[in-house]
Scaffold this active site. Structure first.
Site, mmCIF file in Angstrom:
data_model
loop_
_atom_site.group_PDB
_atom_site.id
_atom_site.type_symbol
_atom_site.label_atom_id
_atom_site.label_comp_id
_atom_site.label_asym_id
_atom_site.label_seq_id
_atom_site.Cartn_x
_atom_site.Cartn_y
_atom_site.Cartn_z
ATOM 1 N N ARG A 72 17.950 3.356 -16.963
ATOM 2 C CA ARG A 72 17.013 1.935 -16.357
ATOM 3 C C ARG A 72 17.783 1.745 -15.115
ATOM 4 O O ARG A 72 16.980 1.064 -14.189
ATOM 5 C CB ARG A 72 17.305 0.801 -17.396
ATOM 6 C CG ARG A 72 16.783 -0.292 -16.936
ATOM 7 C CD ARG A 72 16.625 -1.345 -17.958
ATOM 8 N NE ARG A 72 17.502 -1.743 -18.589
ATOM 9 C CZ ARG A 72 18.933 -2.537 -18.287
ATOM 10 N NH1 ARG A 72 18.433 -3.150 -17.092
ATOM 11 N NH2 ARG A 72 19.809 -2.662 -18.881
ATOM 12 N N TYR A 123 -8.377 -3.797 -3.880
ATOM 13 C CA TYR A 123 -8.506 -2.802 -5.231
ATOM 14 C C TYR A 123 -8.847 -3.803 -6.191
ATOM 15 O O TYR A 123 -8.145 -4.917 -6.374
ATOM 16 C CB TYR A 123 -7.394 -1.948 -5.062
ATOM 17 C CG TYR A 123 -7.169 -1.426 -6.532
ATOM 18 C CD1 TYR A 123 -8.253 -0.615 -7.349
ATOM 19 C CD2 TYR A 123 -5.917 -1.482 -7.144
ATOM 20 C CE1 TYR A 123 -7.941 0.004 -8.401
ATOM 21 C CE2 TYR A 123 -5.747 -1.104 -8.505
ATOM 22 C CZ TYR A 123 -6.849 -0.311 -9.215
ATOM 23 O OH TYR A 123 -6.928 0.462 -10.308
ATOM 24 N N ASP A 143 -0.040 -2.594 1.307
ATOM 25 C CA ASP A 143 -0.453 -1.528 0.462
ATOM 26 C C ASP A 143 -1.209 -0.553 1.409
ATOM 27 O O ASP A 143 -1.890 -0.598 2.041
ATOM 28 C CB ASP A 143 -1.577 -1.804 -0.555
ATOM 29 C CG ASP A 143 -2.122 -0.864 -1.550
ATOM 30 O OD1 ASP A 143 -1.771 0.505 -1.134
ATOM 31 O OD2 ASP A 143 -2.851 -1.028 -2.475
ATOM 32 N N LYS A 171 -1.773 8.476 -6.045
ATOM 33 C CA LYS A 171 -2.581 8.920 -5.379
ATOM 34 C C LYS A 171 -2.327 10.403 -4.398
ATOM 35 O O LYS A 171 -1.881 11.198 -4.701
ATOM 36 C CB LYS A 171 -3.331 7.853 -4.339
ATOM 37 C CG LYS A 171 -3.535 6.819 -4.881
ATOM 38 C CD LYS A 171 -4.656 6.633 -6.211
ATOM 39 C CE LYS A 171 -5.105 5.347 -6.810
ATOM 40 N NZ LYS A 171 -4.205 4.685 -7.588
#
Length: 400
Positions: A57, A109, A184, A209
């Site tokens: 983690r 988005y 972004d 993407k």
């Protein structure tokens, strides 16, 4: 971990492929970075000390490898990889406290809009949605005390509008010393645009993407310009346990290596397709067309127009017929895959935005978004031609 340490002077296409052996430790010199598929690491001492890693983690060698690589590619002080692109934004938004404000675009988005709506409703954070193509509109909302984040997309999704990142970042930093400019950069990828160089404090990506390129992975990437911000981001990731798992880190690193060659091909196809659609009389949103009023602004910030475009038909039913009549173009959300994708944002990726809000933001219901892949451009254009014809459009011949 994940500090940028490149000084090679290689071209970016080379840096994408080249893994720094000094930054990524491997006792056996494997040609492919090993997958450390483990949750815990044995320690040498009773107090838990003696090892670089203790619990995945908090850190994992495979994750370190991709974070170091992405920091180099993004020119970031430090980079982080998390479970999804939306997780990346969620981590960033946790830097905003109750009573502070966020300025974001009005063409976003759908998932970003959904998360910002949640933050405004439950976290006591004010969100201003403005036209980020106008630096003056952003400046008008700046508050020297309250503004914490200015969130930009450039190009925007799905209307492919361009924000002047340089001008906005300069205005934000001069007016609000404690505010962060967050970009972004998913649609451009680090290959075509570096928003940290343009003045942003944080750049993030949906690694699902272009960075992955094959739609077989969910991931998010965060790049921070300064150490202090990076420390805050790491605290959130470690505390929430949102770091990317070892196997997905390996997939992401593999995908990034071919980003340059994929993006060049996809972008080349997109330029041809945008010209074809413009010749049919459609209103095409794409910064690679010289008819686009923001053509020069985009060129001043990026090395190419990318491979996502959208166009308006003027008729929702016609748009539906076009989308449903394609064969090579898969009907799907997302973008950045080697396969070409077609969609109607208002019915798919942006359907979570209420219809009245979409209308206020002038998001056309008939809009079709194309996410161009690596297929032969003639086949893609022929498939669109057949779909347009079936939908009742009289297709004009376009000279090559």
């Amino acid at each position: 971990m994940a500090n940028a340490s490149t000084g090679t002077g290689y071209h970016l296409a080379t840096e994408l492929v080249y893994i720094d052996g000094e930054a990524v430790k491997d006792n056996y010199n494997a040609a492919s970075v090993p997958i450390y598929q483990t949750a815990t690491f044995k320690q040498a001492n009773a107090d838990g000390s003696g090892g670089e890693y203790d619990y995945s983690r908090s850190g994992n060698p495979t994750r370190t490898a991709v974070e170091v690589h992405m920091a180099k590619v993004m020119k970031a002080h430090r980079a982080f990889v998390v479970s999804t692109g939306m997780t990346a934004l969620d981590v960033i938004l946790r830097l905003v406290k109750t009573g502070q404000e966020i300025i974001a675009g009005d063409d976003l988005y759908g998932g970003t809009n959904r998360l910002l709506t949640y933050v405004s409703q439950f976290n006591g954070v004010k969100v201003h949605n403005v036209d980020t193509t106008s630096p003056a509109a952003v400046t008008a909302r700046l508050d020297a005390v309250k503004t914490r984040i200015v969130l930009l997309e450039s190009p925007t999704n799905p209307l492919i509008k361009i924000a002047d990142i340089r001008a906005i970042a300069a205005s934000v930093h001069s007016t609000c010393p404690n505010a962060l400019v967050v970009v972004d950069n998913t649609m451009m990828s680090p290959y075509l645009q570096n928003s940290l160089d343009l003045g942003a404090d944080i750049e993030y990506h949906s690694g699902t993407k272009y960075l992955s390129g094959h739609h077989d992975l969910m991931a998010g990437v965060i790049g921070c310009k300064e150490a202090a911000v990076a420390d805050q981001v790491f605290f959130v990731i470690n505390a929430s346990g949102s770091g990317l798992g070892p196997f997905d880190c390996w997939l992401l690193l593999r995908g990034v290596k071919t980003l340059g060659i994929r993006m060049e091909k996809q972008q080349g196809n997109a330029i041809l397709i945008a010209a074809f659609l413009e010749a049919q009389g459609f209103r095409v949103h794409y910064p690679g067309l010289k008819s686009n009023p923001q053509y020069e602004l985009h060129r001043s910030m990026s090395s190419g127009p990318g491979a996502v475009l959208s166009f308006e038909t003027g008729d929702v039913a016609m748009s539906e017929r076009i989308v449903e009549s394609t064969k090579l173009w898969g009907i799907s959300v997302s973008f950045g895959c080697v396969n070409s994708i077609i969609s109607m944002p208002c019915k798919m990726s942006h359907a979570s935005i209420p219809a009245e809000i979409r209308k206020q933001r002038r998001l056309p219901e008939d809009l079709i978004r194309l996410c161009v892949g690596i297929e032969h451009p003639d086949d893609l254009i022929n498939d669109l031609t057949n779909a347009l014809t079936k939908a009742g459009v009289e297709v004009k011949a376009v000279s090559s």
